[in-house]
Scaffold this active site. Structure first.
Site, short mmCIF file in Angstrom:
data_model
loop_
_atom_site.label_atom_id
_atom_site.label_comp_id
_atom_site.label_asym_id
_atom_site.label_seq_id
_atom_site.Cartn_x
_atom_site.Cartn_y
_atom_site.Cartn_z
N LYS A 45 3.74 11.54 -11.14
CA LYS A 45 2.87 10.70 -11.97
C LYS A 45 3.59 9.38 -12.20
CE LYS A 45 -0.17 13.62 -14.77
NZ LYS A 45 -0.50 14.11 -16.14
N ASN A 100 0.56 18.62 -20.31
CA ASN A 100 0.15 17.65 -21.33
C ASN A 100 0.12 18.31 -22.71
OD1 ASN A 100 -1.87 14.97 -21.69
ND2 ASN A 100 -0.68 15.07 -19.81
N HIS A 112 0.46 16.34 -25.93
CA HIS A 112 0.34 14.93 -25.58
C HIS A 112 -0.94 14.27 -26.08
CE1 HIS A 112 3.81 15.75 -23.14
NE2 HIS A 112 3.84 14.51 -22.67
N HIS A 170 0.02 11.02 -27.54
CA HIS A 170 -0.39 9.74 -26.97
C HIS A 170 -1.16 8.90 -27.99
CE1 HIS A 170 -0.05 10.83 -22.38
NE2 HIS A 170 1.11 10.62 -22.96
N ARG A 199 -2.56 21.63 -14.08
CA ARG A 199 -1.47 20.70 -14.43
C ARG A 199 -1.62 20.14 -15.84
NH1 ARG A 199 1.62 16.00 -10.88
NH2 ARG A 199 2.89 15.29 -12.64
N GLU A 253 10.34 17.44 -24.66
CA GLU A 253 9.63 17.87 -23.43
C GLU A 253 10.20 19.21 -22.93
OE1 GLU A 253 6.94 16.32 -22.37
OE2 GLU A 253 7.18 14.14 -22.37
N HIS A 289 8.39 8.32 -26.93
CA HIS A 289 7.40 9.23 -26.34
C HIS A 289 7.69 10.69 -26.75
CE1 HIS A 289 4.64 11.05 -23.51
NE2 HIS A 289 5.63 11.77 -23.03
N GLU A 305 -3.75 17.25 -10.93
CA GLU A 305 -4.32 17.63 -12.22
C GLU A 305 -5.82 17.91 -12.16
OE1 GLU A 305 -2.38 15.64 -15.61
OE2 GLU A 305 -4.25 15.90 -16.70
N LYS A 332 8.27 22.86 -14.00
CA LYS A 332 7.32 21.77 -13.68
C LYS A 332 6.93 21.82 -12.20
CE LYS A 332 6.12 16.97 -14.20
NZ LYS A 332 6.29 15.70 -14.90
N ARG A 351 0.82 -1.23 0.00
CA ARG A 351 0.00 0.00 0.00
C ARG A 351 0.85 1.27 0.00
NH1 ARG A 351 -3.32 -2.96 3.66
NH2 ARG A 351 -5.04 -3.88 2.53
N1 NAD Z 1 5.62 10.46 -15.17
C1 NAD Z 1 5.73 11.51 -15.96
O1 NAD Z 1 5.46 12.65 -15.57
C2 NAD Z 1 6.24 11.32 -17.35
C3 NAD Z 1 6.68 12.43 -18.08
C4 NAD Z 1 7.17 12.23 -19.36
C5 NAD Z 1 7.27 10.95 -19.88
N2 NAD Z 1 6.86 9.89 -19.14
C6 NAD Z 1 7.02 8.52 -19.64
O2 NAD Z 1 8.40 8.28 -19.79
C7 NAD Z 1 8.59 7.27 -20.77
C8 NAD Z 1 9.70 7.65 -21.72
O3 NAD Z 1 10.89 7.77 -20.98
P1 NAD Z 1 12.30 7.85 -21.70
O4 NAD Z 1 12.21 8.74 -22.86
O5 NAD Z 1 13.27 8.14 -20.64
O6 NAD Z 1 12.49 6.41 -22.31
P2 NAD Z 1 13.09 5.04 -21.71
O7 NAD Z 1 12.87 4.95 -20.27
O8 NAD Z 1 12.55 3.95 -22.58
O9 NAD Z 1 14.65 5.18 -21.97
C9 NAD Z 1 15.10 5.30 -23.29
C10 NAD Z 1 16.20 4.28 -23.65
O10 NAD Z 1 17.44 4.77 -23.18
C11 NAD Z 1 18.10 3.77 -22.40
N3 NAD Z 1 18.88 4.52 -21.42
C12 NAD Z 1 18.41 5.17 -20.33
N4 NAD Z 1 19.39 5.89 -19.78
C13 NAD Z 1 20.51 5.67 -20.52
C14 NAD Z 1 21.83 6.16 -20.46
N5 NAD Z 1 22.19 7.07 -19.56
N6 NAD Z 1 22.71 5.70 -21.35
C15 NAD Z 1 22.34 4.81 -22.31
N7 NAD Z 1 21.09 4.35 -22.44
C16 NAD Z 1 20.19 4.78 -21.56
C17 NAD Z 1 16.99 2.94 -21.85
O11 NAD Z 1 17.45 1.65 -21.49
C18 NAD Z 1 16.03 2.90 -23.04
O12 NAD Z 1 16.44 1.94 -23.97
C19 NAD Z 1 7.25 7.08 -21.45
O13 NAD Z 1 6.66 5.90 -20.99
C20 NAD Z 1 6.46 8.28 -21.00
O14 NAD Z 1 5.09 8.02 -20.97
C21 NAD Z 1 6.36 10.05 -17.89
O1 LIG Z 2 3.57 15.55 -15.31
C1 LIG Z 2 2.59 15.76 -16.03
O2 LIG Z 2 1.52 16.17 -15.57
C2 LIG Z 2 2.66 15.49 -17.48
O3 LIG Z 2 1.64 15.51 -18.15
C3 LIG Z 2 3.99 15.19 -18.05
C4 LIG Z 2 3.96 14.46 -19.38
O4 LIG Z 2 5.14 14.83 -20.08
C5 LIG Z 2 3.99 12.95 -19.25
O5 LIG Z 2 4.14 12.36 -20.50
C6 LIG Z 2 2.88 12.31 -18.46
O6 LIG Z 2 3.17 10.95 -18.21
C7 LIG Z 2 1.57 12.32 -19.18
O7 LIG Z 2 0.59 12.02 -18.26
P1 LIG Z 2 -0.85 11.50 -18.63
O8 LIG Z 2 -1.62 11.78 -17.40
O9 LIG Z 2 -1.33 12.27 -19.81
O10 LIG Z 2 -0.73 10.07 -18.95
ZN ZN Z 3 5.43 13.53 -21.80
#
Ligand code: NAD
Ligand SMILES: O=C(O)C(=O)C[C@@H](O)[C@H](O)[C@H](O)COP(=O)(O)O
Ligand code: ZN
Length: 361
Positions: free
Chosen positions: A144, A246, A249, A253, A242, A186, A266, A238, A228, A122
């Site tokens: 998130k 997006n 996105h 998406h 917030r 981003e 992404h 959100e 951010k 939890r």
């Molecule tokens: N939670 C949020 O607020 C938020 C915001 C933006 C994006 N996201 C999510 O993040 C994801 C995308 O993340 P990403 O772009 O980091 O992709 P990713 O996590 O897939 O990483 C990209 C690639 O780079 C490799 N890698 C990572 N660090 C490395 C390094 N230092 N050197 C060499 N290789 C390396 C990884 O193994 C992978 O193959 C998506 O799922 C997206 O939805 C979430």
């Molecule tokens: O942090 C946030 O809020 C964002 O929307 C950041 C985005 O860059 C990110 O891709 C996030 O994961 C998108 O969220 P979602 O709620 O649209 O799935």
């Molecule tokens: Zn994003």
């Protein structure tokens, strides 16, 4: 040489520490924020091979026990099967509420490890050690967490804030070019929708950015995290504001979902979505043709894609209806207001919206 950004959320506030060569500080930093006993480090084979030895050594030297949790590398594995494999490992490894998770990797690792932390027992604490540019400027901050569903992006998740974010820009030296550029998308997002001065800084520095100059990287990462943080502090879950994070996105998406999370990164999908959002902002009267051309020009200068892939209109419509900003009255779409501003407006005629992007009709 470093900068600290605070995400101010009362007793859940935390620091984003941005520096170069900071990875060996992870153990003492976890200690300083009062994390207990055992660290489960979630990473993938690519990142683990490069950075797990340093992170593990630092945690152990600071007195933590370390459990390694390896997951497959790739957006297509950001799903319930991989999540279950994390739970299995945490249970087998005997992680208790005294334990915490360290997410070592990009946004995929961060989102999944964070969701595991939000739900295991939890909820246990977690720490973000982002190693991609995208994760350093965006996904590691704001809480998130979640996984994808075959029918839609990030449809399952939770808000769960990390206790600490440690950014080491040195890790970007090993990041593949395509991944690096996707992270810049981003960064551009913050400029277009929220900060004109920042946008102009990006326009003036495309060459050092493409060279991965460490000084400009520290600057843009800290500035992105600060922008951010300012939004998250006002609207953590959100309720409204917030949604500006997006920007780009909604269509981004849709592109990721329609291509099965395999064809576009992404950040690339977000770049395409921003170029179309800028075009729509002109069509709806929020921005000028010159503003939209400027957005496309910056994305193109940063070698990012801007062309929306063609799929049947019905498939785009289905994807838009699954957007988390969709409501009974319509979709809350994020438009840019000129450069550096935004408007969130409810669009009820989605077919018209898509037609204005050159789809269907
Ligand atoms: N939670 C949020 O607020 C938020 C915001 C933006 C994006 N996201 C999510 O993040 C994801 C995308 O993340 P990403 O772009 O980091 O992709 P990713 O996590 O897939 O990483 C990209 C690639 O780079 C490799 N890698 C990572 N660090 C490395 C390094 N230092 N050197 C060499 N290789 C390396 C990884 O193994 C992978 O193959 C998506 O799922 C997206 O939805 C979430
Ligand atoms: O942090 C946030 O809020 C964002 O929307 C950041 C985005 O860059 C990110 O891709 C996030 O994961 C998108 O969220 P979602 O709620 O649209 O799935
Ligand atoms: Zn994003």
């Amino acid at each position: 040489m470093g900068e600290i950004v605070t995400v101010g959320l009362g007793d859940r506030s935390y620091r984003v520490q941005v520096g170069t060569g900071t990875l060996p500080q992870i153990g003492p930093l976890c200690h300083a924020v009062g994390l207990g006993k055992r660290a489960a480090v979630v990473t993938n084979p690519t990142v683990g091979a490069l950075y797990l030895p340093t992170v593990k050594a630092s945690l152990e030297a600071a007195g933590f026990g370390v459990l390694e949790v390896e997951i497959a590398d790739g957006e297509q594995y950001k799903n319930s099967d991989t999540l279950n494999s994390i739970y299995d490992r945490l249970i087998e490894g005997g992680v208790t509420r005294d334990g915490f998770i360290v997410a070592l990797g990009g946004g995929v690792v961060g989102d999944m490890a964070g969701y595991a932390a939000a739900t295991f027992l939890r909820g246990i604490p977690f720490v973000q050690v982002p190693t991609t540019l995208l994760a350093q400027v965006d996904s590691s901050v704001g809480g998130k967490t979640g996984i994808n569903h075959p029918r839609g992006k990030n449809l399952i998740g939770a808000f769960h804030q990390p206790r600490l974010v440690l950014v080491d820009t040195e890790t970007l030296k090993t990041l593949p070019e395509r991944e690096y550029l996707a992270g810049l998308a981003e960064v551009v997002k913050y400029g277009v929708a929220l900060d004109r001065t920042f946008y102009e800084l990006l326009e003036a520095n495309t060459t050092p950015l493409l060279r991965r100059d460490q000084d400009i990287l520290r600057t843009i990462i800290a500035r992105s995290c600060a922008i951010k943080a300012g939004i998250v502090e006002q609207d953590e879950r959100e309720g409204g504001l917030r949604a500006v994070l997006n920007y780009g996105h909604t269509l981004g998406h849709a592109v990721e979902t329609l291509t099965g999370y395999r064809q576009y990164l992404h950040g690339e999908a977000v770049a395409i979505g921003m170029a179309r959002a800028a075009q729509l902002s002109v069509a709806f009267g929020y921005a000028s043709e010159a503003d939209a051309a400027r957005v496309t020009a910056l994305l193109t200068a940063l070698n990012l894609p801007v062309v929306l892939p063609v799929f049947p209109l019905a498939q785009y419509l289905d994807a838009l209806l699954k957007d988390k900003k969709s409501r009974d009255q319509g979709l809350n779409f994020v438009f840019n207001r000129g450069i550096g501003g935004y408007t969130i407006a409810t669009v009820s005629d989605l077919q018209d919206l898509l037609a204005r992007c050159g789809l269907g009709g």
